[in-house]
Design a protein around this motif. Structure first.
Motif, mmCIF file in Angstrom:
data_model
loop_
_atom_site.group_PDB
_atom_site.id
_atom_site.type_symbol
_atom_site.label_atom_id
_atom_site.label_comp_id
_atom_site.label_asym_id
_atom_site.label_seq_id
_atom_site.Cartn_x
_atom_site.Cartn_y
_atom_site.Cartn_z
ATOM 1 N N ALA A 66 0.835 -1.212 0.000
ATOM 2 C CA ALA A 66 0.000 0.000 0.000
ATOM 3 C C ALA A 66 0.866 1.256 0.000
ATOM 4 C CB ALA A 66 -0.933 -0.009 1.207
ATOM 5 N N ALA A 67 1.854 1.284 0.872
ATOM 6 C CA ALA A 67 2.712 2.473 0.967
ATOM 7 C C ALA A 67 3.464 2.717 -0.333
ATOM 8 C CB ALA A 67 3.697 2.316 2.123
ATOM 9 N N ASN A 68 3.965 1.667 -0.941
ATOM 10 C CA ASN A 68 4.753 1.843 -2.158
ATOM 11 C C ASN A 68 3.903 2.177 -3.368
ATOM 12 O OD1 ASN A 68 7.709 1.524 -1.656
ATOM 13 N ND2 ASN A 68 6.922 -0.222 -0.540
ATOM 14 N N ILE A 69 2.670 1.724 -3.403
ATOM 15 C CA ILE A 69 1.776 2.126 -4.498
ATOM 16 C C ILE A 69 1.521 3.630 -4.429
ATOM 17 C CG2 ILE A 69 -0.619 2.008 -5.319
ATOM 18 C CD1 ILE A 69 -0.515 -1.024 -4.762
ATOM 19 N N VAL A 70 1.185 4.116 -3.250
ATOM 20 C CA VAL A 70 0.903 5.543 -3.093
ATOM 21 C C VAL A 70 2.176 6.372 -3.291
ATOM 22 C CG1 VAL A 70 0.020 7.327 -1.539
ATOM 23 C CG2 VAL A 70 -1.074 5.077 -1.593
ATOM 24 N N THR A 71 3.297 5.908 -2.752
ATOM 25 C CA THR A 71 4.560 6.629 -2.917
ATOM 26 C C THR A 71 4.951 6.691 -4.389
ATOM 27 O OG1 THR A 71 5.287 5.911 -0.730
ATOM 28 C CG2 THR A 71 6.975 6.751 -2.208
ATOM 29 N N LEU A 72 4.777 5.585 -5.105
ATOM 30 C CA LEU A 72 5.084 5.579 -6.538
ATOM 31 C C LEU A 72 4.179 6.549 -7.283
ATOM 32 C CD1 LEU A 72 6.736 4.454 -8.869
ATOM 33 C CD2 LEU A 72 5.080 2.579 -9.042
ATOM 34 N N LEU A 73 2.922 6.610 -6.905
ATOM 35 C CA LEU A 73 2.002 7.553 -7.537
ATOM 36 C C LEU A 73 2.476 8.996 -7.318
ATOM 37 C CD1 LEU A 73 -0.720 8.213 -8.926
ATOM 38 C CD2 LEU A 73 -1.723 8.241 -6.648
ATOM 39 N N LEU A 74 2.808 9.344 -6.077
ATOM 40 C CA LEU A 74 3.246 10.702 -5.782
ATOM 41 C C LEU A 74 4.587 11.028 -6.455
ATOM 42 C CD1 LEU A 74 2.235 10.939 -2.015
ATOM 43 C CD2 LEU A 74 1.091 12.007 -3.976
ATOM 44 N N ALA A 75 5.529 10.102 -6.403
ATOM 45 C CA ALA A 75 6.827 10.329 -7.043
ATOM 46 C C ALA A 75 6.661 10.442 -8.560
ATOM 47 C CB ALA A 75 7.799 9.204 -6.693
ATOM 48 N N SER A 76 5.751 9.669 -9.121
ATOM 49 C CA SER A 76 5.490 9.734 -10.563
ATOM 50 C C SER A 76 4.868 11.068 -10.947
ATOM 51 C CB SER A 76 4.586 8.585 -10.999
ATOM 52 O OG SER A 76 5.235 7.354 -10.803
ATOM 53 N N ILE A 77 3.985 11.581 -10.099
ATOM 54 C CA ILE A 77 3.396 12.903 -10.346
ATOM 55 C C ILE A 77 4.497 13.955 -10.375
ATOM 56 C CG2 ILE A 77 1.953 14.733 -9.350
ATOM 57 C CD1 ILE A 77 0.054 12.471 -8.379
ATOM 58 N N ILE A 78 5.405 13.889 -9.419
ATOM 59 C CA ILE A 78 6.519 14.838 -9.387
ATOM 60 C C ILE A 78 7.361 14.703 -10.655
ATOM 61 C CG2 ILE A 78 8.645 15.501 -8.194
ATOM 62 C CD1 ILE A 78 7.237 14.607 -5.568
ATOM 63 N N LEU A 79 7.634 13.471 -11.077
ATOM 64 C CA LEU A 79 8.419 13.238 -12.288
ATOM 65 C C LEU A 79 7.708 13.795 -13.522
ATOM 66 C CD1 LEU A 79 11.001 11.984 -13.448
ATOM 67 C CD2 LEU A 79 9.781 9.815 -13.619
ATOM 68 N N VAL A 80 6.406 13.571 -13.624
ATOM 69 C CA VAL A 80 5.627 14.096 -14.757
ATOM 70 C C VAL A 80 5.642 15.631 -14.743
ATOM 71 C CG1 VAL A 80 3.270 14.304 -15.696
ATOM 72 C CG2 VAL A 80 4.184 12.061 -15.073
ATOM 73 N N LEU A 81 5.499 16.214 -13.557
ATOM 74 C CA LEU A 81 5.548 17.674 -13.460
ATOM 75 C C LEU A 81 6.925 18.199 -13.846
ATOM 76 C CD1 LEU A 81 3.459 18.274 -10.207
ATOM 77 C CD2 LEU A 81 2.744 18.680 -12.579
ATOM 78 N N LYS A 82 7.961 17.475 -13.476
ATOM 79 C CA LYS A 82 9.325 17.858 -13.861
ATOM 80 C C LYS A 82 9.451 17.876 -15.385
ATOM 81 C CE LYS A 82 13.988 18.059 -13.164
ATOM 82 N NZ LYS A 82 14.611 19.279 -12.720
ATOM 83 N N ILE A 83 8.901 16.860 -16.030
ATOM 84 C CA ILE A 83 8.936 16.778 -17.497
ATOM 85 C C ILE A 83 8.109 17.923 -18.088
ATOM 86 C CG2 ILE A 83 8.174 15.413 -19.492
ATOM 87 C CD1 ILE A 83 8.821 12.896 -17.710
ATOM 88 N N LYS A 84 6.934 18.141 -17.551
ATOM 89 C CA LYS A 84 6.008 19.152 -18.089
ATOM 90 C C LYS A 84 6.567 20.565 -17.951
ATOM 91 C CE LYS A 84 1.302 20.869 -17.567
ATOM 92 N NZ LYS A 84 0.003 20.683 -16.921
ATOM 93 N N TYR A 85 7.156 20.883 -16.794
ATOM 94 C CA TYR A 85 7.604 22.242 -16.534
ATOM 95 C C TYR A 85 9.053 22.500 -16.914
ATOM 96 C CZ TYR A 85 3.281 22.449 -13.839
ATOM 97 O OH TYR A 85 1.974 22.417 -13.457
ATOM 98 N N ASN A 86 9.738 21.499 -17.445
ATOM 99 C CA ASN A 86 11.151 21.677 -17.797
ATOM 100 C C ASN A 86 11.303 22.480 -19.079
ATOM 101 O OD1 ASN A 86 13.880 21.473 -17.528
ATOM 102 N ND2 ASN A 86 14.010 19.451 -18.467
#
Length: 86
Positions: A66-86
């Motif tokens: 459970a923790a790693n699913i949610v953590t992966l979701l949040l970390a992936s959001i940050i990664l996508v935002l990094k790609i989007k705003y770069n």
């Protein structure tokens, strides 16, 4: 099913470790900038979380899954935002 104290401890630890990423997601989203975040850190983090998720699934540890699913979701959001705003 009765949840024992160790499972509860694991769930609380997972919750706290996971929500630690939420302020970064919110800050990145609001500022529309992820320039302070390292590509290598984000990619390494996501890879590590995926491996933790594989391990947790193998040992059938619900708090870790459970923790790693949610953590992966949040970390992936940050990664996508990094790609989007770069």
């Amino acid at each position: 099913m009765e949840i024992d104290y160790i499972t509860t401890l694991g769930l609380i630890a997972g919750l706290l470790s996971t929500i630690a990423y939420l302020p970064q997601v919110i800050k990145t989203w609001k500022s529309k900038s992820a320039s302070d975040l390292s590509w290598s850190m984000l990619i390494t983090l996501c890879a590590g979380i995926i491996l933790w998720l594989v391990y947790a699934t193998y040992i059938q540890d619900i708090p870790l899954i459970a923790a790693n699913i949610v953590t992966l979701l949040l970390a992936s959001i940050i990664l996508v935002l990094k790609i989007k705003y770069n």
